[in-house]
Structures are given as structure tokens and as C-alpha cells.
Scaffold this active site. Sequence first.
Site, PDB file in Angstrom:
ATOM      1  N   HIS A 197      20.142   4.138   1.885  1.00 55.42           N
ATOM      2  CA  HIS A 197      18.960   3.936   1.467  1.00 55.42           C
ATOM      3  C   HIS A 197      17.973   4.634   2.198  1.00 55.42           C
ATOM      4  CE1 HIS A 197      20.805  -0.242   0.703  1.00 55.42           C
ATOM      5  NE2 HIS A 197      20.617   0.075  -0.580  1.00 55.42           N
ATOM      6  N   HIS A 247      25.256   5.186  -4.496  1.00 53.20           N
ATOM      7  CA  HIS A 247      25.866   4.676  -3.324  1.00 53.20           C
ATOM      8  C   HIS A 247      27.455   5.240  -3.258  1.00 53.20           C
ATOM      9  CE1 HIS A 247      22.947   2.057  -1.420  1.00 53.20           C
ATOM     10  NE2 HIS A 247      23.041   1.058  -2.189  1.00 53.20           N
ATOM     11  N   TYR A 287      13.779   0.762  -0.546  1.00 53.25           N
ATOM     12  CA  TYR A 287      13.382  -0.743  -0.504  1.00 53.25           C
ATOM     13  C   TYR A 287      12.170  -0.938  -1.130  1.00 53.25           C
ATOM     14  CZ  TYR A 287      17.272  -2.763   2.371  1.00 53.25           C
ATOM     15  OH  TYR A 287      18.346  -3.393   2.908  1.00 53.25           O
ATOM     16  N   HIS A 304      21.532   3.272  -8.953  1.00 52.01           N
ATOM     17  CA  HIS A 304      21.109   3.105  -7.499  1.00 52.01           C
ATOM     18  C   HIS A 304      22.738   2.776  -7.015  1.00 52.01           C
ATOM     19  CE1 HIS A 304      19.365   1.038  -3.991  1.00 52.01           C
ATOM     20  NE2 HIS A 304      20.576   0.458  -3.799  1.00 52.01           N
ATOM     21  N   GLU A 305      23.434   1.967  -7.649  1.00 47.01           N
ATOM     22  CA  GLU A 305      25.031   1.676  -7.300  1.00 47.01           C
ATOM     23  C   GLU A 305      25.693   2.907  -7.378  1.00 47.01           C
ATOM     24  OE1 GLU A 305      25.136  -0.956  -5.509  1.00 47.01           O
ATOM     25  OE2 GLU A 305      23.281  -1.834  -6.270  1.00 47.01           O
TER      26      GLU A 305
HETATM   27 ZN   LIG Z   1      21.505  -0.445  -2.266  1.00 49.58          ZN
END
Ligand SMILES: [Zn+2]
Length: 271
Positions: free
Chosen positions: A182, A176, A228, A172-173
Amino acid sequence: TLKQHGAHSLSLHSSPAAARPLAGCASHGDSACGHHKKHSDNQQRSDNLLILLILDGSRELLVEGDIVLPRTRNALVCPSNNCFWKKSSNGLVLVPFTVSNDFSSSDRSVIAGAMATFHSKTCIRFVSRTFEADYLSIQSRDGCYSAVGRQGGVQVVSLSRNGCVYHGIAQHELNHALGFYHEHTRSDRDRYVRINWANISPTMQYNFNKENTNNLNTPYDYSSVMHYGKTAFSINGQDTITPIPDPSVPIGQRVDLSAIDIKRINILYNC
Ligand SMILES: [Zn+2]
């Protein structure tokens, strides 16, 4: 539990250590972020105006959600591509990185495993930094966070040993850092999820703002590692995000990049 959610939001909200590395970006928005950086070329500076710090959760929030600044996009809008990593002549996109000595060998294995998925499914190649000016410095700071896209120079990707060193969180990071925001902020998200504003603290509602996104012609993806969770930033334990029409659809997994996450990387980087 209710207490965990509340405590988590509070701890993140009052987490100056985590925000410190890019505090200018986090607290003052895009312009401050851009002006905070020094770049010799004007186009580079203008692209960096679009780069924001994403502070994700740690501990119990790992599957819950993130903190993100108001202006969000599915993928970074970056007209001159200066905020993306460069493709080599062999077609591979090299992303140099260093890993802090604070990580154990098993931590390093987790991080390497997260990177291995990118390597096997996309043209992204995370490579140990030698002399490269632009690179990721993977550190165990307070929380899980990353800037979005290539910033120029060193940029910290924080994977706190206290709750962030997991395969899906690391992906996930890293995603980014490749330029992805998101999933739930997509321009078309109202067809797929309902945001329950009453269950979100007013000071956290910006995390749910809908934006005009570049969706890369890919479908909305409940299974994205960038989505999320249902109770992210809930103030009462009730859902803040409800999938529609079927509220039972799972969202917010942090297990692995989804097929569409992978497809988007390949589209964005023209793999
Ligand atoms: Zn995030």
C-alpha cells in the site's frame, strides 16, 4: 457513515473465513508464513519469509482501505527475485490464472477488463493456466484479498462477488499479487500525509505503520490505486489519513491503475 465504518472494521476483524487460506501468515507474521510453505530451495524459502497476506475490505470499505500486516513495503523486497513472476524470453511476464466457476459472465468481463489494462500498459500478461505450477486462483471468497508477490504454487486472489468485483478493486488485488504493497506506508509518507492516530482503533493502527520501502524512484502517489482512503479504519468517522499540505487532495481511488502505478510495474518488471 459511522456505523458502516465501525461495522466494517468489526466484520473484517472477526472474519476467519477470509483469513483462513493463509491464516498462518495472517496471524503469526512473516516467519510463520515462510515456514508454512514448502520449498525445495533455500533461497525460495527465504524470499517467502517476506511474503504476506493482504486482506482488503469488501462492501462499503472498498474505497476505504485494507487490512495489512505490520511489515509492509511499497514494493516487495526480494533479493533473488523469486517472489516476482518470471519474464519469458519474448520479454513478457506471464502470470497464469484460473477463474472460479462461481463467477458470472459479467464478473468475468470485469476481471478480464482489469487485466486488459495491465496488458495494454505493461509487459504483464495474465494468461489462462494450462500446466504451470505457479498461478493465481481467482475465487469469490469472503472479502477482497491477495498475497503479495508470487508465492510458488497456487495462490488465491479473492474477489468476493459480494462487493469486490470491480475494475479498480480487481486491479488492486492483482497488483498485490505482482508484488506491491500500500502507498501510504512508504518511508517518505510523512511529507505527504498525516496519520491521525487518535481516530484509529489501537488494534488497527498497524495498518498505518511506516516502513523502509523500496519506492522504485517514483514519487509519492495520492492517486495510486494502492492508496488508502481518508477514513480507512476510522473509529469516529473522522479522517485517519490527511494529505498535506492540502487536505482536499483526493486519495484512495479504486477506479483504475494510476500512471505511476503503471510506471512502477514497468520498472519492477523491467518491461
Ligand atoms: Zn490492498
